[in-house]
Design a protein around this motif. Structure first.
Motif, PDB file in Angstrom:
ATOM      1  N   UNK A 181       0.827  -1.231   0.000  1.00 33.03           N
ATOM      2  CA  UNK A 181       0.000   0.000   0.000  1.00 33.03           C
ATOM      3  C   UNK A 181       0.849   1.264   0.000  1.00 33.03           C
ATOM      4  N   UNK A 182       1.915   1.222  -0.773  1.00 31.48           N
ATOM      5  CA  UNK A 182       2.842   2.362  -0.802  1.00 31.48           C
ATOM      6  C   UNK A 182       2.237   3.553  -1.551  1.00 31.48           C
ATOM      7  N   UNK A 183       2.351   4.701  -0.926  1.00 36.58           N
ATOM      8  CA  UNK A 183       1.946   5.938  -1.589  1.00 36.58           C
ATOM      9  C   UNK A 183       3.103   6.912  -1.555  1.00 36.58           C
ATOM     10  N   UNK A 184       3.322   7.617  -2.651  1.00 33.59           N
ATOM     11  CA  UNK A 184       4.371   8.655  -2.672  1.00 33.59           C
ATOM     12  C   UNK A 184       3.739   9.936  -3.198  1.00 33.59           C
ATOM     13  N   UNK A 185       3.908  10.959  -2.396  1.00 35.03           N
ATOM     14  CA  UNK A 185       3.341  12.261  -2.743  1.00 35.03           C
ATOM     15  C   UNK A 185       4.495  13.222  -2.977  1.00 35.03           C
ATOM     16  N   UNK A 213      13.777   8.015  -2.176  1.00 40.13           N
ATOM     17  CA  UNK A 213      12.549   8.747  -1.840  1.00 40.13           C
ATOM     18  C   UNK A 213      11.859   7.992  -0.707  1.00 40.13           C
ATOM     19  N   UNK A 214      11.350   8.725   0.251  1.00 42.68           N
ATOM     20  CA  UNK A 214      10.631   8.063   1.349  1.00 42.68           C
ATOM     21  C   UNK A 214       9.150   8.010   1.013  1.00 42.68           C
ATOM     22  N   UNK A 215       8.525   6.841   1.194  1.00 42.38           N
ATOM     23  CA  UNK A 215       7.085   6.772   0.916  1.00 42.38           C
ATOM     24  C   UNK A 215       6.302   7.674   1.877  1.00 42.38           C
ATOM     25  N   UNK A 216       5.207   8.227   1.384  1.00 41.49           N
ATOM     26  CA  UNK A 216       4.367   9.073   2.232  1.00 41.49           C
ATOM     27  C   UNK A 216       3.405   8.211   3.042  1.00 41.49           C
ATOM     28  N   UNK A 217       3.087   7.018   2.505  1.00 44.47           N
ATOM     29  CA  UNK A 217       2.194   6.111   3.241  1.00 44.47           C
ATOM     30  C   UNK A 217       2.536   4.671   2.860  1.00 44.47           C
ATOM     31  N   UNK A 218       2.001   3.736   3.642  1.00 39.76           N
ATOM     32  CA  UNK A 218       2.261   2.328   3.385  1.00 39.76           C
ATOM     33  C   UNK A 218       3.567   1.872   4.005  1.00 39.76           C
ATOM     34  N   UNK A 219       3.910   0.633   3.730  1.00 40.49           N
ATOM     35  CA  UNK A 219       5.119   0.049   4.323  1.00 40.49           C
ATOM     36  C   UNK A 219       5.950  -0.596   3.229  1.00 40.49           C
ATOM     37  N   UNK A 220       7.249  -0.393   3.276  1.00 44.28           N
ATOM     38  CA  UNK A 220       8.108  -0.985   2.271  1.00 44.28           C
ATOM     39  C   UNK A 220       9.388  -1.542   2.866  1.00 44.28           C
ATOM     40  N   UNK A 221       9.765  -2.718   2.377  1.00 41.37           N
ATOM     41  CA  UNK A 221      11.034  -3.321   2.792  1.00 41.37           C
ATOM     42  C   UNK A 221      11.860  -3.580   1.537  1.00 41.37           C
TER      43      UNK A 221
END
Lengths: 222, 214
Positions: B12-16, B57-65
């Motif tokens: 559920x990654x979001x990038x703004x 870039x750091x995601x604005x929402x969600x989780x990433x590995x």
């Protein structure tokens, strides 16, 4: 992974090699700065006692302006792709900052030496205790280079134009330029140089600590 | 039998960026040995996805590995050296020669510079090693970037439009590098606007549309 100082050395070597090939400081900024020093007597007249009195101040203002110019050029010369690469290579941002300051300091020292010779010849500045310049020149150069690099990184992180760099550098460099001017003045008029050297050392240390501590956060917001 | 954890796991990654939602609710899993392609039109978020996976870039929402590191934590700095990234703008120093650019890479990463001639040979740039980057064509610069990643031998290779400006022989270099990384247990993620060019060399391809994978 290489040690901190190995990374610093690599950054210094890279920056100096790039400058040697591009020749912006030595073939453009230095002659331009020398011409700027030459223009002052045309503007104020060839009154030697006056030039001798205001010479050190003019010299350091020229150093400040052209130091800011070098900082602008160096900020603009680094592309986003190069910054991404530096991050992915795992170079410690503090090592990168230190290396860039050292390379910038060396280039600015070279500029000061050439412009200084021009100023001494044009303004007939007498420097009785000239060996002190071996301290004044690098302390000012490192300080201005550090300021330029921090200002450049702030500009990039704000997504602003490199034209913002001199606006950040000029006010923040006031203590450094005042200390450099006063200490050079003391060399010809006599008096104690130590308070001014101390001020330069304090400014450089504050800049070094600020640069090292903000290197990572500034890199991550670029 | 042990199952290796995914090298990329986005949930559920979001990038703004500014006011624009570039990536939205994006899920992606890439396993060891996989080559995955993402294709999409201009502005669909391909480069943003790649830069997010590259930890730039750091995601604005969600989780990433990525390579076991959480994209929202400082762990991501530690895995960066294991990520190879070739963007569509070459990350080379124009005033330096091709060889000097690669020497800088080996110097800061602690790798031996003795592999530079082999890497240049692999990408067909042996005879141009002493040529300055700003005297090289765009295609040659792209080849030099592949030489850099051959030297770095990353566990995760990210390629942005790798076919741009490359001739037929250079495409073989892309295939060689993709094969080298996946066969050694790493993974490759390629983004491109051209599905047909990337699909043959990869395990699977997905479409990215308006920041979402379909």
């Amino acid at each position: 992974m290489m040690s901190f100082w190995d990374q610093v050395r690599a950054a210094v070597k890279r920056d100096l090699l790039r400058e040697r090939r591009a020749g912006e400081v030595f073939w453009i900024t230095m002659p331009f700065g020398s011409v700027a020093l030459l223009l002052i007597p045309i503007a104020v007249g060839t009154d030697l006692p006056l030039l001798r009195r205001i010479g050190p101040g003019i010299f350091w203002i020229v150093v400040l302006f052209f130091g800011a110019l070098i900082a602008v050029r160096r900020t603009g010369a680094e592309t986003p792709a190069q910054r991404d690469l530096v991050a992915l290579l795992g170079i410690d941002p503090a090592a990168s900052f230190t290396g860039r300051v050292m390379a910038g300091g060396l280039l600015l020292s070279g500029f000061q030496v050439v412009a200084g010779i021009v100023a001494v010849l044009l303004y007939d500045i007498e420097l009785d205790s000239w060996p002190w310049l071996f301290l004044i020149v690098p302390l000012t150069a490192v300080g201005l280079a550090g300021l330029g690099i921090v200002a450049g990184a702030i500009t990039i992180s704000l997504n602003a134009s490199p034209a913002l760099v001199p606006l950040l550098v000029a006010p923040l460099s006031v203590p450094l330029v005042v200390a450099a001017t006063e200490s050079t003045d003391v060399l010809s008029t006599g008096g104690s140089i130590l308070p001014w050297l101390l001020l330069m050392i304090v400014v450089d240390l504050v800049l070094a600590v600020t640069g090292v501590l903000t290197a990572r956060p500034l890199q991550e917001t670029q | 039998m042990s199952i290796d954890p995914p090298l990329i796991k986005l949930r559920s990654i979001g990038v703004r960026i500014g006011a624009a939602n570039i990536l939205r609710e994006l899920d992606l899993t890439v396993l060891s040995g996989e080559g995955v392609g993402i294709y999409g039109d201009n502005g669909s978020g391909k480069t943003t996805l790649l830069r997010t996976v590259a930890t730039l870039l750091r995601p604005s929402s969600g989780r990433g590995m990525v390579l076991g590191a959480d994209l929202a934590s400082a762990e991501r700095f530690k895995v960066r050296t294991r990520i190879g990234f070739i963007g569509h703008i070459p990350a080379l120093y124009p005033e330096l020669t091709l060889e000097e650019n690669l020497k800088f890479i080996t110097r800061v990463t602690g790798k031996s510079s003795s592999s530079i001639p082999v890497a240049l040979e692999t990408v067909g740039l042996s005879s141009a090693s002493s040529r300055r980057v700003d005297e090289c064509s765009y295609g040659m610069q792209r080849r030099a970037e592949f030489a850099r990643e051959i030297l770095r031998s990353p566990d995760l290779l990210l390629l942005d439009e790798p076919h741009t400006a490359l001739d037929a022989s250079a495409i073989e270099i892309v295939e060689y590098l993709v094969g080298q990384v996946t066969e050694s247990g790493g993974a490759v993620l390629i983004v491109s606007h051209d599905r047909d060019r990337v699909a043959p060399m990869l395990s699977r391809v997905s479409e990215l549309k308006a920041g979402m994978l379909s």
